[in-house]
Design an enzyme around this catalytic site. Structure first.
Site, PDB file in Angstrom:
ATOM      1  CG  ASN A 103      -0.195   0.184   2.508  1.00  9.29           C
ATOM      2  OD1 ASN A 103       0.920  -0.323   2.694  1.00  9.29           O
ATOM      3  ND2 ASN A 103      -0.792   0.935   3.407  1.00  9.29           N
ATOM      4  CB  CYS A 130       2.500   4.236   4.307  1.00  7.08           C
ATOM      5  SG  CYS A 130       1.921   5.930   4.133  1.00  7.08           S
ATOM      6  CD  GLU A 135       0.864   0.647   6.163  1.00  9.83           C
ATOM      7  OE1 GLU A 135      -0.354   0.892   6.111  1.00  9.83           O
ATOM      8  OE2 GLU A 135       1.710   1.299   5.525  1.00  9.83           O
TER       9      GLU A 135
END
Length: 811
Positions: A316, A318, A320
């Site tokens: 995704n 960011c 994580e």
């Protein structure tokens, strides 16, 4: 790409549909009024700050057709709790008493701020949109049809409030021959600009800004161009980018060997590169502006719970949440600050409360899967098939402070592993208990768990350390597992009488010791930490450390400690001071690999030139820029006067047809000195042209051109679509808006800076007095950062920029 995606027929019927057929009963869409009134009386108001309530009102609460808020924060919590608890009725006969029981349990957990779900759930649960997922991954295959199908799907997801991740590794490299047309391929980076433009056009659900992750394998022939594709800050501003590093590549780096490039279309060799040279390019680019990040692709796939469904190629926005194509994930975070218990004059972690919260949160997130309105049927199928959830944490730094433990200590690392291993174990246990009630996730039989002789689970994954940018502001705690970014800071909202705000725990500690004063807090906000502030006791200085007090290695060791007990990955930014070297970045990248992280993002302070600096910012020299500006002019030309370290400035918001433009006007002892223009949305033609206008106007001002001459040249320039400004004036274009902002400044400059010591004699670093603030127009702000919504200072944490003044977040 071949994915063994289960068809709709292979999945159990969607629970609402099954329930409707089996019982012939439905539950009310809205919570009963008497239930709402009862829980409001029982649990009291949501314990949040005034700033958090403002953020909730701006971004989360329901509005009517006129845009007026008609929901309280407590009403929002009731709306979300009841809507998610409705899923319980799908399994237990649509019994109102069962739904209301779980609705109250969910309500109590959230109203106490023990757990907060991701922003789309807070915004959309119980409302028309009902899109509750934060992150998605879409496939991009090597054909025009697939590429533009992905663009269309991206638009639908962004419209619904989600972020998207892509791997562009399957696209053929530039200059490759396209057999069907005998044309030449333009390569993956050119197509990334199409996705970027589509994102720029769409504002997510009216409340969230579009965000993308672009990933390219390190063995793709276009990897060198990809590494530097964001070297200029005027392109791909809606993308985070990461290079997918393989084990083969990392071993070649260690051995100082070459590694093979592979054409993804033909699967043939496309030459080779020196691994260390490529690695150094990544290091250099990350040092320059924080991008690209890196992910360790083989390590991510070793933890893929459903490898028979396909290989994970992207994350995704960011980083994580590694996901298969068309997967989505529902995220939520436990507030560790509320999991500390005072006892016998000391403090300890309340593991009993933490266990109860973990089990309730897992149930909540599993219910979210059933209540979600998925933007695409393919996403529904993949998400329902694997039922991944991502339970994370926030307020970890607050927990350490309450325990009296410094963030950058071995004891803190031990607490991190102890707490996260407990959450990992209990979340898996909660998922197994749910599987007994409701059955395991449909793809359980082809997952890795039967091979490991693990008990059936309801969810393929349960834990993720996700960004908590805005929800941590609501909860009033530190973001995710990040250290505190600032102990004291100046809010830049001019109608607020109290510009200086402090971290709640630090504020209480300073007051308890009799050390609190506005002057001291202002000094701390300007210093950025306690390191060089006099009069602070050593024990306070040691415990209340900020992000920039902590070494990059300590940041990374904390990330690794949490990663050890997290199913998915950890969103965290390793912060560097502005004088960090490329060698510093290199060491962190290598250490991330050796410590077992799945990826890492770095950020060197002030490495992005859109960070506008004004009142309240730390006095830092810009030696390179000053040296260039003081160079002697050629004969017959004017040399612009040099820029001082610190300038006094204001920001004027102007409304244009392209969106809001924030015009920051700075002055020195001689008068108006420079301007910066920033659009409400980064990137795009309007933003770049506005930046160009600002640069040229600044050059003219510093070269002696009178402001009225600049106003005369810009005023009246029109574009195809004028707009009406907030004060009723007509704005013909961005250039016209800049001229009117300068004109407004010239008319009000004497009033604005009256009473500020030294305003007429040179640069100052003081906040205006309350009397001066009261005399200023309501739409005028003092700026010291680059928030596109309010002009306040932004923080770079968890892989994205965010603003604590208004709740803006890139993620």
């Amino acid at each position: 790409m071949e994915l063994n995606v289960p068809s709709a027929a292979d999945l159990p019927a969607h629970p609402p549909e099954a329930q409707a057929r089996a019982a012939g009963k439905t539950l009310p869409e809205r919570p009963p009024r008497d239930w709402v009134e009862r829980v409001l009386r029982k649990y009291g108001p949501l314990p949040v700050s005034e700033n958090a309530r403002t953020v909730l009102e701006r971004r989360y609460l329901k509005r009517d057709a006129r845009g007026e808020t008609h929901e309280t924060p407590e009403g929002m919590v009731a709306r979300v709790a009841y809507n998610i608890a409705t899923a319980e009725g799908f399994y237990y006969g649509a019994l109102p008493e069962v739904v209301l029981q779980w609705a109250e349990t969910f309500y109590a957990m959230m109203i106490r701020l023990d757990f907060v779900p991701n922003s789309p759930t807070l915004m959309n649960a119980g409302r028309e949109l009902q899109q509750l997922s934060a992150c998605f991954v879409l496939p991009v295959e090597d054909s025009m049809e697939s590429i533009f199908e992905a663009v269309k799907n991206t638009a639908l997801i962004h419209k619904s409030g989600g972020g998207t991740g892509f791997s562009f590794s399957r696209l053929r490299p530039k200059h490759d021959v396209v057999q069907s047309t005998k044309g030449i391929s333009s390569g993956p980076i050119s197509f990334m600009t199409v996705f970027d433009a589509a994102t720029e056009t769409i504002k997510q659900g009216g409340t969230r800004r579009g965000a993308n992750m672009g990933i390219l394998r390190v063995d793709h022939p276009d990897i060198l161009d990809f590494i530097t594709c964001k070297s200029k800050n005027d392109r791909l501003n809606n993308f985070n980018i990461s290079v997918a590093l393989t084990e083969e590549f990392m071993k070649a780096v260690e051995a100082d060997a070459e590694y093979a490039l592979v054409n993804p279309h033909s699967r043939e060799s496309a030459g080779s590169l020196k691994a260390r040279e490529v690695f150094e390019r990544i290091v250099d680019s990350a040092w320059r502006n924080g991008e690209p990040g890196i992910i360790f692709l083989d390590r991510i796939n070793r933890d893929n719970p459903t490898p028979r469904l396909g290989e994970i190629e992207s994350t995704n926005p960011c980083g994580e949440q590694p996901l298969l194509p068309y997967e989505s994930c529902n995220l939520g975070s436990i507030n560790l600050s509320t999991m500390v218990l005072g006892e016998n004059g000391g403090t300890r972690i309340d593991y009993e409360k933490l266990k109860d919260t973990v089990h309730t949160a897992v149930r909540f997130l599993d219910d979210v899967i059933d209540m979600n309105n998925y933007p695409l049927n393919e996403i529904r199928q993949m998400t329902m098939g694997n039922r991944k959830i991502g339970l994370g944490v926030m307020g970890f730094a607050d927990m350490l402070i309450r325990l009296g433990i410094p963030y950058d200590s071995d004891e803190a690392l031990a607490v991190a592993q102890e707490v996260m291993s407990f959450i990992q174990e209990e979340s898996a246990s909660a998922s197994c208990l749910l599987a007994r009630e409701r059955g395991p996730f449909p793809n359980y039989g082809i997952s890795v768990f039967p091979e490991r002789q693990s008990p059936p689970r309801r969810n393929a994954t349960t834990t993720t350390i996700a960004p908590t940018g805005t929800i941590s502001i609501i909860a009033g705690v530190s973001s995710g597992i990040e250290p505190i970014f600032a102990l004291s800071y100046i809010r830049n909202v001019m109608d607020n009488d109290h510009l200086v705000e402090a971290h709640p725990l630090f504020d209480a500690e300073m007051r308890r010791r009799g050390l609190y004063s506005v002057e001291k807090m202002t000094e701390i906000s300007q210093a950025g930490s306690l390191r060089h502030v006099e009069g602070i006791p050593d024990d306070v200085r040691r415990v209340y450390v900020t992000a920039h007090d902590i070494s990059p290695e300590a940041h990374l060791r904390m990330q690794a400690a949490f990663q050890k007990f997290t199913d998915n990955a950890v969103s965290k930014t390793v912060n560097f001071p502005s004088d960090a070297t490329r060698d510093d970045i290199r060491k962190v990248f290598v250490l991330a690999y050796r410590l077992g992280c799945k990826g890492v993002t770095v950020y060197r302070d002030r490495s992005r030139d859109e960070q506008v600096l004004n009142i309240g910012e730390v006095n830092r020299k810009e030696a390179a820029a000053a040296a260039a500006e003081t160079a002697e002019a050629e004969p017959g030309f004017v040399s612009p006067r040099p820029r001082p370290d610190t300038l006094l400035g204001v920001t004027k918001e102007m409304k244009t047809s392209c969106g809001k433009i924030y015009v920051t006007i700075n002055r020195d002892a001689r008068g108006i000195f420079e301007i910066f223009n920033q659009m409400g949305k980064a990137g795009g033609c309007a933003a770049s042209q506005s930046e160009a206008i600002g640069r040229l106007v600044s050059l003219a001002l510093r070269s002696g051109v009178q402001p009225d001459q600049i106003i005369k040249q810009l005023k009246g320039i029109s574009c195809h679509l004028p707009a009406w400004g907030g004060n009723g004036g007509k704005i013909l274009s961005c250039a016209d808006a800049v001229s009117k902002a300068i004109e407004w400044y010239m008319e009000n400059v004497d009033t604005m800076f009256a009473g500020i010591p030294g305003a007429g004699a040179g640069p100052v670093l003081a906040a205006p007095s309350p009397a001066v603030r009261a005399s200023l127009p309501e739409d005028r702000e003092i700026a010291r950062g680059a928030c596109p919504d309010c002009g306040s200072q932004v923080e770079m944490q968890e892989g994205c920029l965010k603003c604590r003044s208004c709740g803006f977040s890139e993620c």
